[in-house]
Design a protein around this motif. Structure first.
Motif, PDB file in Angstrom:
ATOM      1  N   UNK A   1      19.830-109.353  18.790  1.00  7.35           N
ATOM      2  CA  UNK A   1      18.401-109.140  18.925  1.00  7.35           C
ATOM      3  C   UNK A   1      17.950-107.743  18.550  1.00  7.35           C
ATOM      4  N   UNK A   2      18.850-106.800  18.520  1.00  5.03           N
ATOM      5  CA  UNK A   2      18.492-105.444  18.130  1.00  5.03           C
ATOM      6  C   UNK A   2      18.422-105.380  16.609  1.00  5.03           C
ATOM      7  N   UNK A   3      17.285-104.946  16.101  1.00  4.49           N
ATOM      8  CA  UNK A   3      17.068-104.998  14.657  1.00  4.49           C
ATOM      9  C   UNK A   3      16.620-103.638  14.147  1.00  4.49           C
ATOM     10  N   UNK A   4      17.441-103.043  13.292  1.00  2.00           N
ATOM     11  CA  UNK A   4      17.096-101.823  12.562  1.00  2.00           C
ATOM     12  C   UNK A   4      16.776-100.642  13.473  1.00  2.00           C
ATOM     13  N   UNK A   5      17.305-100.625  14.680  1.00  2.00           N
ATOM     14  CA  UNK A   5      17.064 -99.500  15.581  1.00  2.00           C
ATOM     15  C   UNK A   5      18.368 -99.021  16.226  1.00  2.00           C
ATOM     16  N   UNK A   6      19.482 -99.246  15.558  1.00  2.00           N
ATOM     17  CA  UNK A   6      20.762 -98.884  16.143  1.00  2.00           C
ATOM     18  C   UNK A   6      20.903 -97.368  16.300  1.00  2.00           C
ATOM     19  N   UNK A   7      20.372 -96.616  15.364  1.00  3.56           N
ATOM     20  CA  UNK A   7      20.455 -95.164  15.421  1.00  3.56           C
ATOM     21  C   UNK A   7      19.117 -94.517  15.750  1.00  3.56           C
ATOM     22  N   UNK A   8      18.205 -95.291  16.300  1.00  2.00           N
ATOM     23  CA  UNK A   8      16.905 -94.746  16.676  1.00  2.00           C
ATOM     24  C   UNK A   8      16.995 -93.902  17.939  1.00  2.00           C
ATOM     25  N   UNK A   9      16.078 -92.972  18.091  1.00  2.78           N
ATOM     26  CA  UNK A   9      16.097 -92.071  19.241  1.00  2.78           C
ATOM     27  C   UNK A   9      15.417 -92.667  20.465  1.00  2.78           C
ATOM     28  N   UNK A  10      14.630 -93.724  20.291  1.00  2.00           N
ATOM     29  CA  UNK A  10      13.972 -94.327  21.441  1.00  2.00           C
ATOM     30  C   UNK A  10      12.587 -93.751  21.668  1.00  2.00           C
ATOM     31  N   UNK A  11      12.154 -93.776  22.918  1.00  2.00           N
ATOM     32  CA  UNK A  11      10.810 -93.331  23.252  1.00  2.00           C
ATOM     33  C   UNK A  11      10.684 -91.828  23.024  1.00  2.00           C
ATOM     34  N   UNK A  12       9.536 -91.433  22.508  1.00  2.00           N
ATOM     35  CA  UNK A  12       9.281 -90.020  22.240  1.00  2.00           C
ATOM     36  C   UNK A  12       8.349 -89.390  23.261  1.00  2.00           C
ATOM     37  N   UNK A  13       7.613 -90.174  24.018  1.00  2.00           N
ATOM     38  CA  UNK A  13       6.695 -89.616  24.994  1.00  2.00           C
ATOM     39  C   UNK A  13       6.234 -90.671  25.974  1.00  2.00           C
ATOM     40  N   UNK A  14       5.832 -90.231  27.157  1.00  2.00           N
ATOM     41  CA  UNK A  14       5.376 -91.138  28.199  1.00  2.00           C
ATOM     42  C   UNK A  14       3.902 -91.469  28.069  1.00  2.00           C
ATOM     43  N   UNK A  15       3.403 -92.216  29.034  1.00  2.00           N
ATOM     44  CA  UNK A  15       1.991 -92.592  29.062  1.00  2.00           C
ATOM     45  C   UNK A  15       1.235 -91.662  30.007  1.00  2.00           C
ATOM     46  N   UNK A  16       0.595 -92.212  30.995  1.00  3.11           N
ATOM     47  CA  UNK A  16      -0.265 -91.407  31.851  1.00  3.11           C
ATOM     48  C   UNK A  16       0.516 -90.358  32.643  1.00  3.11           C
ATOM     49  N   UNK A  17       1.773 -90.658  32.942  1.00  4.65           N
ATOM     50  CA  UNK A  17       2.529 -89.722  33.762  1.00  4.65           C
ATOM     51  C   UNK A  17       2.732 -88.367  33.110  1.00  4.65           C
ATOM     52  N   UNK A  18       2.866 -88.339  31.794  1.00  3.28           N
ATOM     53  CA  UNK A  18       3.054 -87.074  31.095  1.00  3.28           C
ATOM     54  C   UNK A  18       1.826 -86.676  30.301  1.00  3.28           C
ATOM     55  N   UNK A  19       0.708 -87.284  30.571  1.00  2.00           N
ATOM     56  CA  UNK A  19      -0.511 -86.910  29.889  1.00  2.00           C
ATOM     57  C   UNK A  19      -0.729 -87.622  28.580  1.00  2.00           C
ATOM     58  N   UNK A  20      -0.051 -88.749  28.359  1.00  2.00           N
ATOM     59  CA  UNK A  20      -0.200 -89.534  27.134  1.00  2.00           C
ATOM     60  C   UNK A  20       0.048 -88.667  25.902  1.00  2.00           C
ATOM     61  N   UNK A  21       1.129 -87.967  25.927  1.00  2.00           N
ATOM     62  CA  UNK A  21       1.423 -87.065  24.811  1.00  2.00           C
ATOM     63  C   UNK A  21       2.931 -86.857  24.728  1.00  2.00           C
ATOM     64  N   UNK A  22       3.354 -86.188  23.672  1.00  2.00           N
ATOM     65  CA  UNK A  22       4.747 -85.791  23.505  1.00  2.00           C
ATOM     66  C   UNK A  22       4.891 -84.369  24.037  1.00  2.00           C
TER      67      UNK A  22
END
Length: 344
Positions: free
Chosen positions: A231-252
């Motif tokens: 089920x994992x497609x083309x993201x084997x070497x991806x870094x994942x999430x870059x930033x949070x939502x409201x908890x971190x101010x909706x920013x990176x």
């Protein structure tokens, strides 16, 4: 007939002065204060209400500011002399040298038989070009030039600079800060060799690391990557999430480790032990690896986190040490030849 609406005028509303001192208090003598509450005064006036100040109560004790003045501490001094004095404990007492990385090899310890990787550094025509003094430049330093450069490729200001020092045009010029005037024991125009360092001492090596271009998060920061399951497609070497939502101010957040340019930056490798010194060939062998590829220009200086070595401070001491080593080698050779002759 039109009906007339009866209108009644309301009396004016008296403003409520909250937080103001009643007029009865202002008429009291100057000897009275609000803290001196007595029944006699209470009959004449009403006690003012307490003004509430809204604030957030912190449960953490504030840390003392190291820049703020405290009676138990000495007054802060922001002069340049005070700044040099604060850095005196971590400033080397003598200058360093400029070297080139020639490659890596391995040496064996004759006592333990252990094999350890090491780097070969070559000292190429290091000469003192200038001195930086506290009175003229604001700090103490020794300017070292290394290598050789064609006169046609040197600018006219630098030609005058080299001519004033009485040295040939140099390919590389670096400054090495020293603790005080005693670090200027090497005169302008003198040449320093590999015997400036001693076997067994600790040095710090500075240089520019090898540039690897634009790299992903896994290679640059050691990320583990995404799962390689079904089920994992083309993201084997991806870094994942870059930033949070409201908890971190909706920013990176600043400083987030992401893909980008890797290497090609100034790196200092500390506490490398000198294993071998070859004055004739200008070779210094240090334990471990140093930044940069082969032929990378490097700066070698006494380690700041180790006790300062009892090494030479002038070229005269270097020559005397080299002569002592040469005489010891000759004596050992003569002794070996005598012993062989006596055996025969």
């Amino acid at each position: 007939m039109a009906l007339r609406r009866r209108t009644t005028k309301m009396p004016p509303r008296v403003p409520i002065n909250r937080g103001l001192v009643p007029s009865s208090i202002t008429s009291l003598p100057a000897t009275y204060s609000l803290n001196q509450w007595t029944p006699q005064i209470g009959l004449a006036m009403a006690k003012p209400s307490q003004t509430t100040i809204r604030s957030i109560k912190s449960t953490n004790t504030p840390r003392p500011d190291r820049f703020a003045h405290h009676p138990s501490r000495s007054a802060l001094n922001s002069t340049s002399s005070a700044a040099l004095e604060r850095k005196a404990h971590s400033t080397p007492t003598r200058t360093g040298l400029v070297a080139q990385k020639r490659g890596m090899t391995a040496v064996f310890d004759p006592d333990t038989g252990m094999r350890s990787g090491c780097t070969v550094l070559q000292i190429d025509r290091n000469e003192v070009v200038a001195h930086k003094t506290r009175e003229k430049n604001g700090y103490w330093a020794v300017q070292i030039g290394a290598g050789e450069k064609q006169v046609d490729n040197v600018s006219r200001p630098m030609l005058g600079h080299f001519a004033a020092a009485g040295v040939a045009p140099k390919r590389w010029v670096f400054e090495f800060k020293v603790k005080g005037k005693e670090g200027l024991g090497v005169n302008v125009g003198e040449r320093l060799g590999a015997s400036w360092f001693q076997v067994g001492q600790w040095v710090d090596v500075r240089g520019v690391s090898r540039g690897m271009g634009f790299e992903g998060g896994m290679k640059r920061h050691g990320f583990g990557g995404q799962p390689a399951s079904h089920g994992q497609s083309l993201m084997h070497r991806g870094m994942g999430s870059a930033g949070g939502s409201q908890g971190s101010g909706s920013r990176v957040l600043p400083g987030k480790r992401m893909a980008g340019n890797m290497g090609n930056e100034r790196v200092t490798v500390k506490n490398l032990k000198v294993l071998q010194v070859d004055e004739a060939n200008g070779i210094v062998v240090v334990n471990g690896s140093v930044p940069g590829p082969k032929n990378q220009i490097l700066q070698i200086q006494d380690a700041i986190s180790k006790p300062w070595p009892k090494g030479p401070m002038t070229t005269a001491e270097t020559i005397s040490a080299s002569e002592a080593l040469a005489s010891a080698a000759v004596a050992n050779t003569v002794a070996g030849t005598t012993a062989t002759t006596a055996t025969l």
